[in-house]
Design a protein around this motif. Structure first.
Motif, PDB file in Angstrom:
ATOM      1  N   SER A  99     -32.702 -74.327  19.138  1.00 55.32           N
ATOM      2  CA  SER A  99     -32.210 -75.077  20.280  1.00 55.32           C
ATOM      3  C   SER A  99     -31.444 -74.096  21.164  1.00 55.32           C
ATOM      4  O   SER A  99     -30.593 -73.350  20.659  1.00 55.32           O
ATOM      5  N   ASN A 100     -31.752 -74.064  22.433  1.00 56.45           N
ATOM      6  CA  ASN A 100     -31.104 -73.134  23.365  1.00 56.45           C
ATOM      7  C   ASN A 100     -31.223 -71.690  22.896  1.00 56.45           C
ATOM      8  O   ASN A 100     -30.268 -70.921  22.961  1.00 56.45           O
ATOM      9  N   ASN A 101     -32.391 -71.328  22.376  1.00 55.12           N
ATOM     10  CA  ASN A 101     -32.694 -69.966  21.943  1.00 55.12           C
ATOM     11  C   ASN A 101     -31.826 -69.511  20.769  1.00 55.12           C
ATOM     12  O   ASN A 101     -31.630 -68.321  20.551  1.00 55.12           O
ATOM     13  N   ALA A 102     -31.278 -70.470  20.005  1.00 60.54           N
ATOM     14  CA  ALA A 102     -30.444 -70.143  18.845  1.00 60.54           C
ATOM     15  C   ALA A 102     -30.836 -71.041  17.673  1.00 60.54           C
ATOM     16  O   ALA A 102     -31.344 -72.149  17.860  1.00 60.54           O
ATOM     17  N   ILE A 103     -30.605 -70.569  16.468  1.00 66.62           N
ATOM     18  CA  ILE A 103     -30.929 -71.344  15.277  1.00 66.62           C
ATOM     19  C   ILE A 103     -30.015 -72.563  15.202  1.00 66.62           C
ATOM     20  O   ILE A 103     -28.793 -72.432  15.214  1.00 66.62           O
ATOM     21  N   ALA A 104     -30.626 -73.756  15.134  1.00 68.08           N
ATOM     22  CA  ALA A 104     -29.869 -75.004  15.023  1.00 68.08           C
ATOM     23  C   ALA A 104     -29.794 -75.452  13.568  1.00 68.08           C
ATOM     24  O   ALA A 104     -28.770 -75.980  13.129  1.00 68.08           O
TER      25      ALA A 104
END
Length: 119
Positions: free
Chosen positions: A99-104
């Protein structure tokens, strides 16, 4: 710790896509995306995926080992990591949600149990 390892694997996949010697690049006139296929030294497909015209990773990318077994399925949107990524191991499957280029979140399955690791 597991999240960092998965992140490094994802980064490695991105770097490896630029390190292959044998490749086929074709412009898809309908989608205006460059279809890319990279090959291992033995001729087996290493990776498949798409680039935008300005060179950013786009859509689904798949990575295979030297025998053709799928190792990774990843998704990009205009160069950013999105959606669900899957990493297949000998006896495990890891699912990483971006999510948003980051691991969620990270989920891992093996032959015996299911483990969920939240971030």
């Amino acid at each position: 710790m597991k999240t960092k390892i998965i992140f490094l694997l994802a980064l490695l996949m991105t770097v490896v896509s630029f390190g292959q010697d044998k490749k086929e690049l074709t412009l898809n006139e309908n989608t205006q995306l460059i279809e890319a296929t990279y090959f291992h030294d033995n001729g087996v497909v290493s990776q498949t995926g798409f680039y935008t015209l300005d060179g950013k990773l786009q859509g689904e990318w798949k990575q295979y080992d030297t025998s053709g077994k799928k190792l990774t399925a990843a998704n990009y949107n205009n160069g950013e990591k999105v959606g669900k990524w899957f990493f297949w191991g000998e006896d495990t499957l890891k699912e990483v949600d971006y999510s948003n280029n980051a691991i969620a979140s990270v989920s891992e399955w093996d032959n015996k149990s299911t483990r969920v690791v939240s971030q």
